[in-house]
Design an enzyme around this catalytic site. Structure first.
Site, PDB file in Angstrom:
ATOM      1  N   ALA A   1       0.823  -1.213   0.000  1.00  0.00           N
ATOM      2  CA  ALA A   1       0.000   0.000   0.000  1.00  0.00           C
ATOM      3  C   ALA A   1       0.856   1.261   0.000  1.00  0.00           C
ATOM      4  O   ALA A   1       0.470   2.282   0.568  1.00  0.00           O
ATOM      5  CB  ALA A   1      -0.922  -0.010   1.220  1.00  0.00           C
TER       6      ALA A   1
ATOM      7  N   ASN B   1      -1.633 -12.505 -15.084  1.00  0.00           N
ATOM      8  CA  ASN B   1      -1.219 -12.443 -13.685  1.00  0.00           C
ATOM      9  C   ASN B   1      -1.988 -11.355 -12.947  1.00  0.00           C
ATOM     10  O   ASN B   1      -2.083 -10.224 -13.413  1.00  0.00           O
ATOM     11  CB  ASN B   1       0.287 -12.147 -13.621  1.00  0.00           C
ATOM     12  CG  ASN B   1       0.794 -11.995 -12.210  1.00  0.00           C
ATOM     13  OD1 ASN B   1       0.383 -12.731 -11.318  1.00  0.00           O
ATOM     14  ND2 ASN B   1       1.702 -11.050 -12.003  1.00  0.00           N
TER      15      ASN B   1
ATOM     16  N   HIS C   1     -44.708  19.876  11.600  1.00  0.00           N
ATOM     17  CA  HIS C   1     -44.335  20.920  10.642  1.00  0.00           C
ATOM     18  C   HIS C   1     -43.263  21.855  11.194  1.00  0.00           C
ATOM     19  O   HIS C   1     -43.424  22.414  12.276  1.00  0.00           O
ATOM     20  CB  HIS C   1     -45.541  21.804  10.277  1.00  0.00           C
ATOM     21  CG  HIS C   1     -46.805  21.078  10.031  1.00  0.00           C
ATOM     22  ND1 HIS C   1     -47.072  20.415   8.859  1.00  0.00           N
ATOM     23  CD2 HIS C   1     -47.895  20.893  10.823  1.00  0.00           C
ATOM     24  CE1 HIS C   1     -48.274  19.862   8.933  1.00  0.00           C
ATOM     25  NE2 HIS C   1     -48.789  20.129  10.118  1.00  0.00           N
TER      26      HIS C   1
ATOM     27  N   TYR D   1      -2.781  -6.632  -2.511  1.00  0.00           N
ATOM     28  CA  TYR D   1      -2.631  -5.228  -2.860  1.00  0.00           C
ATOM     29  C   TYR D   1      -3.720  -4.401  -2.184  1.00  0.00           C
ATOM     30  O   TYR D   1      -4.896  -4.775  -2.198  1.00  0.00           O
ATOM     31  CB  TYR D   1      -2.693  -5.034  -4.376  1.00  0.00           C
ATOM     32  CG  TYR D   1      -1.498  -5.631  -5.084  1.00  0.00           C
ATOM     33  CD1 TYR D   1      -0.357  -4.871  -5.318  1.00  0.00           C
ATOM     34  CD2 TYR D   1      -1.497  -6.965  -5.485  1.00  0.00           C
ATOM     35  CE1 TYR D   1       0.751  -5.421  -5.951  1.00  0.00           C
ATOM     36  CE2 TYR D   1      -0.394  -7.524  -6.114  1.00  0.00           C
ATOM     37  CZ  TYR D   1       0.725  -6.746  -6.342  1.00  0.00           C
ATOM     38  OH  TYR D   1       1.826  -7.292  -6.955  1.00  0.00           O
TER      39      TYR D   1
ATOM     40  N   GLN E   1       8.219   1.461   3.393  1.00  0.00           N
ATOM     41  CA  GLN E   1       8.978   1.392   2.146  1.00  0.00           C
ATOM     42  C   GLN E   1       9.309   2.836   1.778  1.00  0.00           C
ATOM     43  O   GLN E   1       8.509   3.527   1.146  1.00  0.00           O
ATOM     44  CB  GLN E   1       8.182   0.712   1.029  1.00  0.00           C
ATOM     45  CG  GLN E   1       8.999   0.527  -0.244  1.00  0.00           C
ATOM     46  CD  GLN E   1       8.182  -0.020  -1.411  1.00  0.00           C
ATOM     47  OE1 GLN E   1       6.951   0.006  -1.393  1.00  0.00           O
ATOM     48  NE2 GLN E   1       8.864  -0.511  -2.428  1.00  0.00           N
TER      49      GLN E   1
ATOM     50  N   GLU F   1       5.735 -10.170 -19.557  1.00  0.00           N
ATOM     51  CA  GLU F   1       5.026  -8.912 -19.744  1.00  0.00           C
ATOM     52  C   GLU F   1       4.709  -8.696 -21.221  1.00  0.00           C
ATOM     53  O   GLU F   1       5.370  -9.236 -22.108  1.00  0.00           O
ATOM     54  CB  GLU F   1       5.861  -7.743 -19.207  1.00  0.00           C
ATOM     55  CG  GLU F   1       6.140  -7.805 -17.710  1.00  0.00           C
ATOM     56  CD  GLU F   1       4.871  -7.838 -16.879  1.00  0.00           C
ATOM     57  OE1 GLU F   1       3.882  -7.179 -17.263  1.00  0.00           O
ATOM     58  OE2 GLU F   1       4.860  -8.529 -15.839  1.00  0.00           O
TER      59      GLU F   1
ATOM     60  N   GLY G   1       9.558  -0.871  -6.580  1.00  0.00           N
ATOM     61  CA  GLY G   1       8.949  -2.069  -7.133  1.00  0.00           C
ATOM     62  C   GLY G   1       8.322  -2.970  -6.087  1.00  0.00           C
ATOM     63  O   GLY G   1       8.558  -2.842  -4.887  1.00  0.00           O
TER      64      GLY G   1
END
EC number: 2.7.7.23
Length: 458
Positions: A12, A169, A363, A103, A76, A154, A81
């Site tokens: 994330a 994938n 009302h 993910y 991170q 890829e 990557g």
């Protein structure tokens, strides 16, 4: 053989540049809940031992928004990557546990699919989650030999035969901690982007003679990620329609399932009817034969049997008794409790107040910080003046009280059973049982009065 413990890694850390937002991508909401919170809730349901959340961009905001979640925060600092992200979490992996990688921007993954993926993992190999697409353009292709996965190629690197492959994938995988730590340590960034890719562990596993299997998800939307607001909106509508279909199958009458939003949890009785553009938030329970009109919003409410909520009413943290009538254009704020057979009409606001059985506020009124007894009539334009600019005060109204139109009840004040308050009165003192109270400016009659006329410009 004893079942291995399970730990989860949720990636994330991405900036979400294409969202054009200061908010971290994974905090954007589906059905009123951050995408990453959907993922966390799903993995909690499969009893993971640990949940490692890899974060980067917007870390302080994420930690604030998710401060109550049982996650291990893994920084991170540089986004190099998916493989690099997993390397940051690797020191927390135990050798004898399974590691499931997910993910944070894939909110619709289900517990059932994850359990199927985990069950398919070879003893020392990898299980990948894949999906078959009619048009796989742009996705990494799954290359198999004898049923086993030997590579993920890829789009830009695929040859003509590989481009024909429709199995792609999804990025989700499970492996044992010991093997995964080894393969992560062997990753290199020898590629055009200079990044470390988790997909490279497939080749490393094959080099070690470890089996790599693939499990196919039945629905691509379950594994769809979000990179921009268009994709976010598509997942929102898909998820809402799925929830609406579940309600229809459970017997709820939705006037139009395409125009209904559930942003929480809804429990319901039989023969519930919900008109178009209704929004349900938080935890809401509806009794039998409840009718909700168009454009209503209900948040964290308990609604009794045979209640009708007329169009464009907003209810939040309210408890409503049986056979109550609400709206149109009513607002029930937190702390409202309506007893059975109450009537709350158009342009009425109730806040932190109890309205007794059979009482009516029909009302243009505000009733706040109050207790209203049974069988009372609160006329049009009645205001409980509960705030002196610094503190809130309470209004208490007994049973069978009649309050005429345009009355101000200046709290703290008590009106006892059977009292009548004449129209236009400002009540500043307590009223005894069965009293009539009137406070008005004397009415004057001026004969021969002429209205002013506009002066003509010279």
């Amino acid at each position: 053989m004893k079942e291995k413990a399970l730990s989860i890694v949720i990636l994330a850390a991405g900036k979400g540049t294409r969202m054009y937002s200061d908010l971290p991508k994974v905090l954007h909401k589906i059905a009123g809940k951050p995408m990453v919170k959907h993922v966390i809730d799903t993995v909690k349901s499969i009893h993971a031992k640990n949940i490692h959340l890899v974060y980067g961009h917007g870390g302080e905001v994420m930690q604030t928004r998710l401060q109550d979640e049982p996650v291990n925060w893994v920084l991170q600092a540089e986004q190099l990557g998916t493989g690099h992200a997993m390397q940051q979490a690797a020191p927390f992996f135990a050798d004898d546990e399974n590691i499931l990688m997910l993910y944070g921007d894939g909110p619709l993954i289900t517990a059932e699919t994850l359990q199927t993926l985990i069950a398919a993992k070879p003893e020392h190999g990898i299980a990948l989650l894949t999906v078959v697409l009619d048009d796989p353009t742009g996705y990494g292709r799954i290359v198999r030999e004898n049923g086993n996965v030997v590579a993920i190629v890829e789009q830009k690197d695929a040859n003509a035969e590989q481009l024909k492959i429709q199995e792609i994938n999804t990025g989700l995988l499970v492996a044992d901690g010991k093997s995964l730590k080894k393969w992560l340590s062997q990753l290199t960034n020898n590629n055009a982007q200079g990044e470390y890719y988790i997909t490279d562990v497939i080749a490393l596993a094959n080099q070690d003679g470890c089996q790599v299997v693939a499990v196919q998800a039945s629905d691509f939307m379950e594994v769809e990620g979000v990179n921009n607001r268009q994709q976010l909106a598509r997942l929102e509508r898909y998820y809402q329609r799925k929830q609406a279909d579940n309600l229809l199958l459970a017997g709820v009458a939705l006037a139009d399932p395409e125009r209904f939003d559930l942003r929480g949890e809804l429990s319901h009785g039989k023969d519930v009817e919900i008109d178009v553009n209704v929004i349900i938030e938080g935890k809401v329970s509806l009794g039998h034969r409840v009718k909700i009109g168009a454009g209503c919003v209900l948040k964290n409410c308990q609604i009794g049997d045979d209640v009708e909520i007329k169009p464009y009413s907003v209810l939040e943290e309210a408890i409503v008794g049986q056979a109550a009538q609400i709206g149109p254009f009513s607002r029930l704020r937190p702390g409202t409790a309506l007893a059975d057979n109450t009537h709350i009409g158009n342009f009425v606001e109730i806040k932190k107040a109890h309205i007794g059985t059979g009482s009516k506020v029909n009302h243009l009124s505000y009733v706040g910080d109050a207790e209203v007894g049974m069988q009372c009539n609160i006329g049009a334009g009645v205001i409980t003046c509960n705030y002196d600019g610094a503190n809130k005060f309470k209004t208490i109204i007994g049973d069978n009280v009649f309050v005429g139109s345009d009355v101000q009840l200046v709290a703290p004040v008590t009106i006892e059973t059977g009292a009548t308050i004449g129209a236009g009165t400002t009540v500043t003192k307590d009223v005894a049982c069965d009293e009539l109270v009137i406070s008005r400016v004397p009415q004057r009659h001026i004969q021969g009065w002429q209205r002013p006329t506009k002066q003509t410009k010279k």
